[in-house]
Structure formats: C-alpha cells, structure tokens
Enzyme design. Sequence first.
Site, PDB file in Angstrom:
ATOM      1  CG  ASP A 289      -2.201   0.847   0.908  1.00  0.00           C
ATOM      2  OD1 ASP A 289      -3.248   0.622   1.526  1.00  0.00           O
ATOM      3  OD2 ASP A 289      -2.096   1.762   0.047  1.00  0.00           O
TER       4      ASP A 289
HETATM    5  C1  GLC Z   1      -4.181   4.453  -0.353  1.00  0.00           C
HETATM    6  C2  GLC Z   1      -5.132   3.346   0.013  1.00  0.00           C
HETATM    7  C3  GLC Z   1      -5.266   2.297  -1.044  1.00  0.00           C
HETATM    8  C4  GLC Z   1      -5.086   2.924  -2.398  1.00  0.00           C
HETATM    9  C5  GLC Z   1      -3.650   3.381  -2.499  1.00  0.00           C
HETATM   10  C6  GLC Z   1      -3.344   4.048  -3.832  1.00  0.00           C
HETATM   11  O1  GLC Z   1      -3.450   4.815   0.771  1.00  0.00           O
HETATM   12  O2  GLC Z   1      -4.904   2.688   1.240  1.00  0.00           O
HETATM   13  O3  GLC Z   1      -6.543   1.683  -0.883  1.00  0.00           O
HETATM   14  O4  GLC Z   1      -5.375   1.981  -3.421  1.00  0.00           O
HETATM   15  O5  GLC Z   1      -3.303   4.244  -1.434  1.00  0.00           O
HETATM   16  O6  GLC Z   1      -4.066   5.203  -3.985  1.00  0.00           O
END
Ligand code: GLC
Length: 744
Positions: A289
């Site tokens: 993430d």
């Molecule tokens: C964010 C979220 C995730 C998302 C990613 C990219 O922090 O936790 O769900 O897909 O970053 O935007």
Amino acid sequence: MRYRNLIFILLTLTLFHCQGPGNNNYTENEDIARKVDSLLNLMTLEEKIGQMTQYSGTMAETGPSVGNADRVAEIESGRVGSMLNITGPDATRKAQELALRSRLKIPMLFGYDVIHGFRTIFPIPLGEAASFDLDAIESSARVAAVEASAAGVHWTFAPMVDIARDPRWGRIMEGAGEDPYYGAQVAGARVKGFQGDDLSDPATVIACAKHYVAYGAAESGKDYNTVDMSRMRLFNVYLPPFKAALNAHVRTFMNSFNDFDGVPATGNTYLIRNILKGRWDFNGFVVSDYNSVAEMVPHGFAADQKDAAKKAVIAGCDMEMVSGTYQLFLPELVRSGEINENLIDDAVRRILTVKYELGLFDDPFKYCNPAREKSVTLSQEHKEIAENVAKRSIVLLKNENKTLPLSKDTRTIAVIGPLADSQIDMNGEWFGRGRPEDVKTLLASLRERYADHVNILYARGCDVNSTDKSKFGIAMSIARQADVVIAAVGESWAMTGEAHSRSSLELPGVQLDLLKLLQSTGKPIVVTLMNGRPLSIRWVKDNVPAILECWFLGTAAGDAITDVLFGDYNPSGKLPVSFPYSVGQVPVFYNHRNTGRPVDPDVRWTSKYIDIPNDPLFPFGFGLSYTSFEYKNLQISAEKIKKSDSLNISMDVTNTGEVGGEEVVQLYIRDLVASITRPVLELKGFHKIRLEPGDTRNIKFTIHPRDLGFYNNNLEFLVEPGTFKVFVGSSSGDIRLQGQFDLQ
Ligand code: GLC
C-alpha cells in the site's frame, strides 16, 4: 558457444517481439512464461528492481506526500515499472513513451483507484452491496473498467474486500460489509466485472484484492491501527473474500497498512508467502500500500528503510508503492548477498507476466484511445446502468402508515436538508474521475420530474456538520406549507473513506435538532439518509414514519431516490452490515458466537448491557418493501446426510401484497455443537427474486457439507458431524422458517 548465443538471441528476439494477435494464441502459462524468462535474462539488476518500483503521478493525492519528484529520468532508464494516479489517454501515452525510451522498452502499468466507477459514479461499494444483486454489482465494475481502460488505466486498486464490523472505521464504505460469505460473493463479482474473460481485451483492467489482510479490524475503529486476532478468526472471517477474489483469478493483491500477529502486513511472510503464495498458490503479484514499505520503520518492525526494503522483499511484497526503498537499497542488498536475486527474479516474473497478459508488449498504447474514451465515458447506457444499480441499493428501513410510496397527486412537497441538493456529496469518497456537475441530486430530479404538477419547496435547513441553526426558520416555514416533508440528512462525502474514522455514529451537527423541529409540525416526514457508514439513528427510527437508506448513490442518485419515493421502483435493498443501536455496541454483528450466558433481558447474569439492548438498531440482511412476502412449505431433502451427500432445501415464497417487488430470500445455518464455538447464525445462500402480487415461487438452495466447514484453532479445515439448524428469512432478524438436519 557463439552459435548457441546466436540461437539464444534470435529466440529471445522472436519470442519477445512476436505480435501475438491479442494473446488469443497464447497457451497462457507456457508462451508468457517463456517470453518472461527470455526478457528477464536480458535485464540488469537495476532494471529488474525498476519493475518492482511504482511512483505516483500528481493527478490525485491518495496518501501522505513522499516527494513527487520528477521521475522522467528514472522512467527513461527503465527504473520505474508502474505509475499510479496518472489517467487520460494523452497523459498515459506521454508517460509510456518515456518508458519505451529505455533499453528494453518494457511498458509501464498505470494503476488508479477505480473504486465505484471511473467517471460514471456508482453507489459506494457498501451501498452497492445492499443491492444483494451480484449481476448489478458486476455490471457496475464492468462499466468502471470500460471507462477507466479507455482513459489509459490498466489496473484498478479494487475490489476492496475487507470485512468490516466497526462503523467508526471510515473505510467501511469501501467494502461489502460484515459477512464473510456475502463478502466473498461480492469479491468474485467485482473481480469478474473488472477483469472480464480476457485480460488482453483493452476494455478490461486488472483488479487488486485489498487490503490484505484484516485491515477492517483496526482497534477502536481508527484507520491504520493495530489488528490483533486469532488466526482462527482470520481464516474464518477475514480471508474468505480474498480467497474468493483469488478464485476469480484476480491478478494482484495489495497488502494492508496494519500489522497482524505483531508483524506489518507489508513484511508479513506468514500472510504473503505462507498463505497467499504458498497455500493458495497465487501467481499474480503483490503491491504494497501507499508508502507502507517505509512505514515499517514507524511500526518499529524495520530499523531503517534499507531494513524495510529487505523485509518486504523477503516477505513477498513484489512491487513497492511510492516509498522508493527498493530502488535505493535492493541493488546493494543483492550484491552483498543479503537478498538472494531469486527473490527479485520471482517478483519481476510475476509483474512481467501480468503485463504480457494485458498485451502491453504487443501494443503499449492500446489503452491510450481518445476516441474510445469519448464514446464510452458517461454514456447514456452507463448512466442508465448506474441508475439501475443505485435504485437497487436503496434500503427501506421504515414505512409506517404507508407513508411511502408518495402519491403522484401530492400537491406540495418540502424538500429539506443539507444533502437534498449537494452534488459533491452524492459521489461519496473514492470518486475517481467523477465530477459533481455530472450528478443529478434529489432536488434536481424531483423538480425535473414533478415540478409541472407538484409544488416542490426547498430549504437547506442546516449544514451537515455545523452548529448553525439560523436557517431552521425557513425550513419550518416551507414544512408547514407541505403535504409531506422529505428530509435529506446524513454525512458529508468526506466523513467516510480513508483516514476518516468517527468516534460517534450519530447524525452530525444539528441535523437531529432540525428533524425534531420538523416533526413538531405534525407533517409526515420521509428521511432519505445519505451516509457512508451505519448510523445509530435511534430517534429517527422511533419518531419518523419513513426512512430510506440511500448511501451515496453516485451520478444517478436523484433519479434513483425519486424512483423509490414515488413507487416507480419498489425498494429491494438489504443491509450488508448491522446498524448499531449506539456506538457502545461496536463491534456488533449478526454472526456472533453464543457465549455461555447468552443474553436474557430478565436474567441479570447474562451477556448484556444494563443501559441498552444487545440487538442492533437494524440487523444484517434487513430491508422492507412496499409489498409483503410470505414464506411457507420448507422442505429439507433429508434428515441425515453423509459427507458425500448434498442437501436440498426449498420453500415457497409468495407476494402477499398489492404491488410487484423483489425479495432477498436468505438461508442461514447454525452449527449447534462443534469442536470450537460457532456463530449463532451464518449466511450460506441468498436469492433475489421478483414476484408480482399473488405470485408464489419455489426457491431452492443446495448445501454441500463443505459449506458447513470451518477452520479450527490448529487452522485445520474441518467438516464435523452434528446437528445443524436451518433458518430461512427476510433478514438475520426476521426468520420465517426453520428446520434441521444431521451431518453424519
Ligand atoms: C491508499 C489506500 C489504497 C489505495 C492506495 C493508492 O493509501 O490505502 O486503498 O489503493 O493508497 O491510492
């Protein structure tokens, strides 16, 4: 030797550049695997690590700033395998052209959060889940994929399949609620909608099962917080939707921010290598993430970013989102022997495989298609699909004295509340490329469809979340003139979603004060609740005759709600998550265990509160209709079955009302005695059926002994003999028929 090299180079060039016509001549694994290995053999260590590196563009902010430095040079030198937050055929073409200047011309993957629509916005996923209509849910993901892929997006960071039992957690809006069985069904439908049947089709995107895993169990409902639970609960409750996504051939997983068993998911070898890539044999790739690799340092699990990079790669995190530690530290970690290059090769194989499956090597610009983008984006067809999904997501929570549907002869309607005409709020959080101006609000729809013969009065009344009561007077004045008041209240779009946890589940601001004042007029009130999480609307439930749970319904919100208000569509939604009586009950969910002292309001020494009931305000699976349904004639095909048998369960459902409508017939079981304590109720099937007045339909379910299985505390999957209760009903709190059978 020279001859062999020549053969190798010729073979590589042939395999690497053969123009497979849309992959349909791929023997999927062999052809792609050969090409991947050939390409891998040509790559330097830095180029391999480049494939494991993803940076963010600047078209969306989806996490803390980590310095969006200009990545042009890195992309041109083949050091960036993917970008997120770059969309549009032109912008993605420009970025891809940079990547194709690199030595090996490996195309980049473009990822984006297409969570509930790209430009045509659908109900927030929790709302969509309330439709209990898997075809509708799949159609929503399909439309999102068609629009996103036309805008250069190869990869959506969806579906979010986190089980959530704590409405304080803002991201409850992104998932399918509290039930593992239903969450698994929705996960499969959404993956299928996004990925279609052939990933080389340019109207498909790769999906991403997230956030792996148990992110929704964050302590105290605070986002990113610690998660601690038994592995038994992990396997029985939080993993099933991820397994369903994998069974639907999802090509990527995203690890979660939280720790599990004290180890951050990003660096959790047990979760990624043991379960996902081991037990489950997942052959796609895992992306971290946003910044979560580097965040293992503040977790206190990595000493520094180099340590974080090492632990993440060892754990099986194949691609690093934005923190850049792989690019910085993996070369030296490999050259020093601390990391075996085989781990790098495995990660890169997985990533290149997905790029080949998409057909990006055949045509790196196949998703950069302005003409297709123009023809599909926000098309009339897509808006109609969005309205269909939206109206099917609305849940009728209360309808006293047949307040609804409104008569089309109603003379004057007072539309009051901060959400009656708020375009931005209807799109909810994670609205992708949705634009407020695309949204038709409830007020706009009512005026468009009824202003010619109904007097539509409007007053905002108050804000969603302020103490300002100065506009109550105007609201009261129009309420007094009306035959009926529609009160559009709830949360603002930004009160749910990431990093938006609330300590309270009450209506924010002074909205409840406004409702109480409106109720004092004696006019019938219809509350259209618009929110991203379950709310504890006790007073509303006790005092307002009609309540519609409308979530944030997206582009077609207004027309969908109007359809339901006037009975052009008979509401059919069911709650995918319990609505707590108060935040003090949290976590409250239907599939709880019985305890040794199950609640008895009349007996002190039982599991209950002294100040509120145990039952939620509205239970899982609850939703009313403008008609009524009768259940009878339960048939269970055998009193006893062996593990090699299956069991057929059927019943007759009749529409006993005056209008056609849909019912979600729900099948639950209870395992009365087992080697571990089991839930008092478990959803094991549902059918959404439409019946005209007087119609009766025989509904059938089949239970296989495997459906009765569970993981014990040794993580063995067991199907144990014993007596099972069968419950069939209109919700987990409205069981109409019951029976039982023995598994031998
Ligand atoms: C964010 C979220 C995730 C998302 C990613 C990219 O922090 O936790 O769900 O897909 O970053 O935007």
